[in-house]
Design an enzyme around this catalytic site. Structure first.
Site, short mmCIF file in Angstrom:
data_model
loop_
_atom_site.label_atom_id
_atom_site.label_comp_id
_atom_site.label_asym_id
_atom_site.label_seq_id
_atom_site.Cartn_x
_atom_site.Cartn_y
_atom_site.Cartn_z
N LYS A 33 -24.62 -22.06 35.51
CA LYS A 33 -24.69 -22.13 36.97
C LYS A 33 -23.42 -21.53 37.59
O LYS A 33 -22.42 -21.33 36.88
CB LYS A 33 -24.87 -23.60 37.40
CG LYS A 33 -23.72 -24.52 36.99
CD LYS A 33 -24.09 -25.99 37.17
CE LYS A 33 -22.94 -26.89 36.74
NZ LYS A 33 -23.32 -28.31 36.70
N ARG A 128 -26.92 -39.20 42.17
CA ARG A 128 -26.79 -37.84 42.69
C ARG A 128 -28.16 -37.18 42.64
O ARG A 128 -28.80 -37.00 43.66
CB ARG A 128 -25.74 -37.08 41.87
CG ARG A 128 -25.25 -35.83 42.52
CD ARG A 128 -24.21 -35.10 41.68
NE ARG A 128 -24.74 -34.62 40.41
CZ ARG A 128 -24.09 -33.77 39.60
NH1 ARG A 128 -22.90 -33.32 39.95
NH2 ARG A 128 -24.62 -33.37 38.47
N TYR A 242 5.19 -17.07 54.35
CA TYR A 242 4.81 -17.86 55.54
C TYR A 242 5.55 -19.19 55.55
O TYR A 242 5.66 -19.88 54.53
CB TYR A 242 3.31 -18.14 55.53
CG TYR A 242 2.44 -16.97 55.89
CD1 TYR A 242 2.59 -16.32 57.12
CD2 TYR A 242 1.46 -16.52 55.03
CE1 TYR A 242 1.78 -15.25 57.47
CE2 TYR A 242 0.63 -15.46 55.36
CZ TYR A 242 0.80 -14.83 56.59
OH TYR A 242 -0.01 -13.78 56.91
N MET A 290 -3.30 -15.07 51.70
CA MET A 290 -4.70 -14.74 51.44
C MET A 290 -4.85 -13.76 50.28
O MET A 290 -5.72 -13.91 49.42
CB MET A 290 -5.34 -14.15 52.70
CG MET A 290 -6.83 -13.91 52.56
SD MET A 290 -7.54 -13.12 54.01
CE MET A 290 -7.41 -14.42 55.22
C1 LIG Z 1 -22.91 -28.88 35.48
C2 LIG Z 1 -23.84 -29.74 34.69
C3 LIG Z 1 -23.80 -29.73 33.28
C4 LIG Z 1 -22.66 -29.08 32.52
O1 LIG Z 1 -21.55 -29.94 32.60
P1 LIG Z 1 -20.14 -29.60 31.93
O2 LIG Z 1 -19.30 -30.78 32.26
O3 LIG Z 1 -19.64 -28.35 32.58
O4 LIG Z 1 -20.36 -29.43 30.47
C5 LIG Z 1 -24.78 -30.40 32.60
N1 LIG Z 1 -25.75 -31.09 33.27
C6 LIG Z 1 -25.81 -31.15 34.62
C7 LIG Z 1 -26.87 -31.92 35.29
C8 LIG Z 1 -24.84 -30.48 35.37
O5 LIG Z 1 -24.89 -30.56 36.72
#
Ligand SMILES: *Cc1c(COP(=O)(O)O)cnc(C)c1O
Length: 345
Positions: A33, A128, A242, A290
């Site tokens: 992701k 979540r 800055y 930046m």
């Molecule tokens: C991001 C995520 C993972 C991977 O987690 P890591 O801690 O990066 O290994 C696995 N399962 C879900 C549901 C996630 O959101």
């Protein structure tokens, strides 16, 4: 050219996947992701598939659709956010497997794509994503009679092995899934390290693949080198950047380096990080701008063309600690302006 160089070691990535795979007796997927944790989802995913991953996870269907073009038809692509309104065509055409999170998502999925595979995400306490116990009880029979490929949940505290939340979620996952005839998954990187009880049929490592904690034995995957644009001499009492937040206490040489908070060098690193010339650290002084940072190179014997920000001497987690954040945020903040170079794979 003044853009920084982000080098990604695809061999180290594959080595990390194999090392995590070797810790379990079950299938090891890979989470790609957020553009492969900032390192380039396509390249990263292809290297992981060559290493042996048969299943990839992304956060949203759009990421999955783009990934399908990169990895071809033979890899399963799972979507954590499930089947949202507007996702149906992508899920169908791009052969994505949504992880269903609500009763509404299941209804949408079974009505729109009745034969199409899906997974179920359960909430075991993180609050979540996923179905809660009573919702799951009301639809489990229907879901499991359809093309359900995986039942999964996610641990909230897996990076703290002693946290009682881990055992609590494990017990809850058993309570919700024991006896079903569909593969189960609970562990991401942290869960793999908790031990075999947490492995079930499939693990879903992300950050450990990319060289981040809590997988301490990970090989570094990301290297960031930033060009020096200009070097100047300062007298005692002169200030830098800055807000005049750094003042020379001795005659100093200050290098202005290309890269700033727009490139993921987050501003909290101001006056609180090192860059590296080989094995020698040089302090970042003054505020992160930046597009630029300023570095005290007074103690270097020569003036280098580039300075290293991520590498063997400074991991994503070391940098994260300096900025009061986690390796995940450092990786996924790496900006779009870098020249990306891929080695190995
Ligand atoms: C991001 C995520 C993972 C991977 O987690 P890591 O801690 O990066 O290994 C696995 N399962 C879900 C549901 C996630 O959101």
């Amino acid at each position: 050219m003044s853009t920084g160089f982000l080098s990604v070691d695809l061999d180290a990535l594959a080595t990390n996947w194999r090392a995590l795979d070797a810790m379990t007796t079950c299938e090891t997927a890979a989470v790609v992701k957020a553009d492969g944790y900032g390192l380039g989802a396509g390249k990263v995913a292809r290297a992981l598939v060559r290493a042996g991953a048969k299943r990839l996870f992304v956060a949203v269907a759009e990421e999955g659709a783009a990934l399908r073009q990169e990895v071809g038809p033979n890899v399963e692509i799972c979507v954590f956010s499930g089947h949202m309104r507007g996702d149906t065509d992508m899920i169908g055409d791009m052969m994505l497997t949504p992880m269903i999170n609500t009763v509404g998502q299941l209804t949408r999925h079974l009505e729109a794509l009745p034969e199409h595979p899906f997974g179920i995400q359960l909430d075991t306490g993180m609050n979540r994503l996923g179905l809660e116990m009573n919702e799951w009880a009301s639809i489990a029979e229907i879901a499991l009679a359809q093309n359900c490929r995986l039942v999964m949940s996610h641990l909230a505290c897996a990076d703290e092995p002693e946290n009682p939340m881990n055992r609590q979620q494990l017990d809850q996952f058993h309570l919700m899934t024991d006896g079903i005839n569909v593969p189960r998954s609970l562990a991401a990187t942290g869960g793999i390290l908790l031990g075999p009880e947490y492995h079930f049929d499939l693990t879903r490592p992300g950050v450990g693949l990319y060289g981040g904690q809590p997988f301490t034995d990970a090989e570094p995957v990301a290297y960031l080198d930033l060009p020096v644009i200009q070097v100047r001499e300062l007298e005692v009492g002169e200030t830098v950047g800055y807000g005049n937040s750094w003042t020379a206490q001795r005659p100093s040489k200050i290098a202005t380096v290309s890269g700033g908070y727009a490139d993921g060098l987050i501003r909290a690193l101001s006056n609180g990080a090192n860059l590296w010339h080989g094995a020698q650290p040089v302090p970042l002084v003054g505020r992160v701008s930046m597009d630029l940072i300023t570095v005290d190179v007074t103690d270097l014997p020569e003036l280098p063309g580039t300075l290293s920000f991520l590498g063997p001497d400074q991991t994503v987690d070391a940098l994260a600690a300096n900025a009061g954040t986690i390796g995940y945020e450092i990786l996924t903040s790496l900006g779009a302006r870098y020249q990306r170079r891929y080695a190995g794979g």
